[in-house]
Design a protein around this motif. Structure first.
Motif, short mmCIF file in Angstrom:
data_model
loop_
_atom_site.label_atom_id
_atom_site.label_comp_id
_atom_site.label_asym_id
_atom_site.label_seq_id
_atom_site.Cartn_x
_atom_site.Cartn_y
_atom_site.Cartn_z
N PHE A 58 0.80 -1.23 0.02
CA PHE A 58 -0.05 0.07 0.09
C PHE A 58 0.77 1.21 0.03
O PHE A 58 0.59 2.27 -0.82
N ALA A 59 1.77 1.31 0.80
CA ALA A 59 2.48 2.64 0.83
C ALA A 59 3.33 2.94 -0.37
O ALA A 59 3.64 3.90 -0.70
N ASP A 60 3.79 1.64 -0.94
CA ASP A 60 4.71 2.06 -2.34
C ASP A 60 3.78 2.67 -3.18
O ASP A 60 4.10 3.49 -4.03
N VAL A 61 2.51 1.91 -3.30
CA VAL A 61 1.54 2.60 -4.03
C VAL A 61 1.52 3.96 -4.11
O VAL A 61 1.24 4.58 -5.15
N ALA A 62 1.06 4.43 -2.78
CA ALA A 62 0.79 5.58 -2.48
C ALA A 62 1.90 6.60 -2.67
O ALA A 62 1.78 7.58 -3.13
N LEU A 63 3.06 6.26 -2.65
CA LEU A 63 4.27 7.15 -2.79
C LEU A 63 4.39 7.25 -4.51
O LEU A 63 4.78 8.26 -4.66
N TRP A 64 4.02 6.19 -5.24
CA TRP A 64 4.11 6.36 -6.61
C TRP A 64 3.16 7.15 -7.20
O TRP A 64 3.52 8.01 -7.95
N ALA A 65 1.87 6.99 -6.58
CA ALA A 65 1.04 8.02 -7.00
C ALA A 65 1.42 9.61 -6.40
O ALA A 65 0.90 10.26 -7.40
N GLN A 66 1.74 9.75 -5.67
CA GLN A 66 2.08 11.09 -5.02
C GLN A 66 3.31 11.56 -5.89
O GLN A 66 3.21 12.57 -6.49
N GLU A 67 4.34 10.70 -6.28
CA GLU A 67 5.40 11.15 -7.29
C GLU A 67 4.71 11.40 -8.74
O GLU A 67 5.66 12.64 -9.24
N LYS A 68 3.69 10.85 -9.06
CA LYS A 68 3.12 11.14 -10.47
C LYS A 68 2.01 12.39 -10.34
O LYS A 68 1.33 12.61 -11.21
N GLY A 69 1.97 12.87 -9.21
CA GLY A 69 1.21 14.03 -8.95
C GLY A 69 -0.20 13.93 -8.73
O GLY A 69 -1.29 14.60 -8.71
N ALA A 70 -0.56 12.49 -8.20
CA ALA A 70 -2.24 12.36 -7.88
C ALA A 70 -2.32 12.92 -6.41
O ALA A 70 -1.42 13.18 -5.69
N SER A 71 -3.38 13.55 -6.16
CA SER A 71 -4.00 14.10 -4.87
C SER A 71 -4.34 13.17 -3.97
O SER A 71 -4.72 13.44 -2.68
N GLY A 72 -4.62 11.82 -4.58
CA GLY A 72 -5.25 10.98 -3.41
C GLY A 72 -5.05 9.57 -4.27
O GLY A 72 -4.92 9.25 -5.28
N VAL A 73 -5.33 8.42 -3.45
CA VAL A 73 -5.42 7.07 -3.88
C VAL A 73 -6.73 6.48 -3.26
O VAL A 73 -6.94 6.57 -2.06
N VAL A 74 -7.43 5.91 -4.23
CA VAL A 74 -8.36 4.81 -3.58
C VAL A 74 -8.30 3.45 -4.02
O VAL A 74 -8.22 3.31 -5.28
N ILE A 75 -7.90 2.85 -3.04
CA ILE A 75 -7.40 1.29 -3.35
C ILE A 75 -8.79 0.54 -3.08
O ILE A 75 -9.44 0.38 -1.86
N TYR A 76 -9.23 -0.27 -4.05
CA TYR A 76 -10.34 -1.35 -4.00
C TYR A 76 -9.81 -2.72 -3.75
O TYR A 76 -8.76 -3.02 -4.15
N ASN A 77 -10.57 -3.43 -2.97
CA ASN A 77 -10.22 -5.01 -2.69
C ASN A 77 -10.16 -5.71 -3.75
O ASN A 77 -10.79 -5.76 -4.96
N ARG A 78 -9.25 -6.87 -3.64
CA ARG A 78 -9.21 -8.05 -4.62
C ARG A 78 -10.05 -9.00 -4.11
O ARG A 78 -10.65 -8.79 -3.11
N PRO A 79 -10.45 -9.90 -5.00
CA PRO A 79 -11.41 -11.12 -4.65
C PRO A 79 -10.72 -11.65 -3.41
O PRO A 79 -9.53 -11.71 -3.26
N ALA A 80 -11.75 -12.04 -2.41
CA ALA A 80 -11.06 -12.94 -1.49
C ALA A 80 -10.68 -14.23 -1.98
O ALA A 80 -11.35 -14.80 -2.80
N ALA A 81 -9.66 -14.81 -1.48
CA ALA A 81 -9.13 -16.21 -1.54
C ALA A 81 -10.17 -17.14 -0.83
O ALA A 81 -10.81 -16.73 0.03
N ALA A 82 -9.95 -18.41 -1.17
CA ALA A 82 -10.75 -19.43 -0.58
C ALA A 82 -10.84 -19.48 0.69
O ALA A 82 -9.57 -19.38 1.34
N GLY A 83 -11.77 -19.46 1.53
CA GLY A 83 -11.56 -19.36 2.95
C GLY A 83 -11.43 -18.05 3.56
O GLY A 83 -11.12 -17.88 4.94
N GLU A 84 -11.03 -16.84 2.87
CA GLU A 84 -10.60 -15.54 3.60
C GLU A 84 -11.80 -14.76 3.45
O GLU A 84 -12.77 -14.74 2.58
#
Ligand SMILES: [Zn+2]
Length: 579
Positions: A169-195
């Motif tokens: 998450f932190a890497d994604v946020a820093l990359w977004a910031q470097e490229k000039g984004a004002s924020g990041v919205v992260i949505y979930n991946r599918p749950a794995a079996a049993g998760e």
């Protein structure tokens, strides 16, 4: 209590029962002392404890988070209870800690399927100024995709929409910031079996305990980051005229055929704040310089949809984490113990401590040890309670054990003392177990830590935790951990056990509470094959001896040589088998 509960594996319990010394007839507690302790313990009542717990767990304290007005108000309430109980030298002791919180969070794009700020989680010290931003899908959020997203934004203020799953998450946020984004919205991946991501459907569930519990330690991150359920992210993509395509980190990137905008505001706080430990004393007499401590944390998770450390994100109107079992229950038992023990003139001084900022990572208990550099050496016993008011299982409640934790190296005398006072208390009618009672008995379990006994145990103090919660307590770190879940009989049992154990520990006749005789490594009052096993484990490195273990186990050569060796094992073996 801090962090999710772990199951104590059956294998561990089995091993423990195999290696534990048989219940000794040489019980550690002197019968007349136990009788006196039981009489004193009877002064602690469940009704009174329940009143204290109900007050602390009320909405008036807004979840008692340290570093917030509700947390401060809870500390003041406990201080007043300590004063009213008659403790001396009652004080609130401040400490600094790193506070993470979310003061504001708006995320709204009706046309993109993102509605209001329903229970999303933000992290870091990031701030996204209130505004309307172009939503740009940045795939898995890698640096290359983030660069492409930046180009797609074409100079407009933009927020990166990212699918969780390929990068930190932190890497994604820093990359977004470097490229000039004002924020990041992260949505979930599918749950794995049993998760499962949370209390909701795994498809819609939130990521819990990831973003919020790991604020970015770097001041380099300055933009807001918000996590949303998977269905919210997919709906946003639909509104943009896109879909999630690709895989292995390579997704389609861009603004889609329909531009979608999001109204967003994030004000996350990551700053030093002040918390308080509340301390009061019953002064000792002949051994007043020695201390027995009875404690419990009064803080909890606070309120809001974004309360960090919470196992479940509240979805309804109730956003206050009342923390009735965690840990108004333990504090109420400490207050009862204080009321019961005032005026008993014990040999040792007894400290009553309501710890702050336990939920922030055992901050208060560590701060107490830091504030008093000589404290660990002066402490003969520490009894901490955390989640002692609710029988372990959801309705219908089944009887619950009070688990009493061993010290890290094993050989806990304080844990054995607590279990040893159950019998005398039951005989005196002060506690009841089995036969319809919620209390199933007290048992020693291996050290787990994760509450305020941990820093003391690690400082080689005889410290234990009383805890009745099990994995089946379904309200752990949820807004449903409210006072109706508490059982008045369970509260009374915990309060009386702690009271009696503290009194017995404080009345031990000699310097160093609960003395073990030479060779009695497990503290059961005799030198047996179990002690030989313990010593052997310490000698071969399977177990780390405390300084105390070394002094108790170091019996050879005659007078000791300051360490544990095979000679000590041999000497203990001779003693155990009567040679
Ligand atoms: Zn907790």
């Amino acid at each position: 209590m801090r962090a999710p509960l772990r199951a104590v594996s059956c294998a561990v319990l089995l091993c423990l029962s195999l290696f534990a010394a048989p219940r000794s007839s040489v019980a550690g507690v002197d019968p007349s002392l136990a009788d006196a302790a039981a009489r004193i313990a009877m002064r602690a009542t469940g009704q009174s404890a329940l009143q204290t717990a109900a007050e602390l767990a009320s909405d008036a304290y807004h979840g008692r988070r340290s570093g917030t007005p509700g947390g401060d108000a809870a500390a003041a309430y406990v201080r007043d209870q300590f004063v009213a109980a008659g403790l001396t030298n009652v004080r609130e002791e401040p400490f600094l800690f790193q506070f993470f919180g979310v003061d504001d969070l708006v995320l709204s794009a009706p046309s993109a399927g993102i509605t209001a700020n329903r229970a999303n989680v933000a992290f870091g010290s990031g701030r996204t100024p209130r505004g309307r931003y172009l939503l740009v899908f940045a795939g898995a959020g890698g640096p290359l995709a983030m660069g492409q997203a930046s180009i797609a934004a074409a100079g407009q203020p933009w927020v990166a929409l990212v699918r969780r799953g390929d990068y930190q998450f932190a890497d994604v946020a820093l990359w977004a910031q470097e490229k000039g984004a004002s924020g990041v919205v992260i949505y979930n991946r599918p749950a794995a079996a049993g998760e499962a991501f949370g209390p909701d459907d795994p498809f819609t569930g939130y990521v819990v305990g990831t973003l919020a519990t790991q604020p970015h330690p770097s001041t380099a991150l300055s933009i807001g980051v918000v996590m949303v359920p998977r269905n919210v992210g997919l709906a946003a993509l639909v509104a943009m005229g896109m879909q999630e395509m690709g895989g292995d980190g390579a997704y389609n990137v861009g603004v889609g055929t329909n531009r979608a905008y999001v109204d967003m505001s994030v004000q996350a706080v990551y700053e030093a704040r002040v918390g308080y430990n509340v301390v009061g004393e019953v002064p000792g007499t002949s051994l007043a310089g020695r201390i027995v401590l009875v404690g419990a944390h009064y803080d909890h998770l606070g309120e809001g949809r974004f309360a960090p450390h919470s196992a479940a994100v509240p979805a309804g109107d109730d956003v206050i984490f009342n923390g009735a079992d965690d840990n108004a229950s333990g504090v109420s038992a400490v207050v009862e113990a204080a009321r019961a023990l005032v005026g008993t003139a014990p040999k040792r001084t007894i400290w009553f401590v309501a710890f702050g900022a336990e939920e922030e990572g055992l901050v208060g208990s560590n701060a107490l040890l830091t504030r008093y550099p000589g404290l660990a050496a002066a402490l003969d016993a520490v009894i901490v309670m955390d989640m002692v008011g609710a029988p372990g299982k959801a309705s219908p409640y089944a009887p619950s054990y009070l688990n009493v934790e061993d010290v890290p190296s094993g050989g806990s005398r304080i844990a054995r003392l607590v279990t040893d006072v159950v019998g005398p208390l039951a005989s005196a009618g002060a506690v009841a177990f089995g036969q319809g009672a919620p209390f199933a008995g007290a048992r020693v379990i291996p050290f787990e830590g994760r509450s305020d006994h941990e820093p003391f145990a690690r400082a080689n103090v005889q410290a234990t935790l009383l805890c009745a919660a099990t994995d089946e307590y379904p309200y752990y770190h949820t807004v449903q951990d409210s006072v109706d879940k508490l059982d008045v009989r369970m509260l009374e049992t915990a309060a009386r056990l702690a009271t009696a154990a503290a009194y017995v520990a404080a009345e031990q006749p000699e310097q160093g509470a609960l003395p073990r005789k030479k060779g009695d490594l497990n503290g059961d009052g005799a030198v047996s094959l179990a002690d030989v096993t313990l010593c052997l484990q310490m000698v071969v490195g399977l177990r780390t001896p405390t300084l105390d273990d070394v002094s108790v186990g170091d019996v050879a050569p005659l007078g000791g040589d300051g360490r544990l060796t095979v000679q000590d094992v041999q000497a203990l073996l001779r003693s155990a088998i009567g040679l």
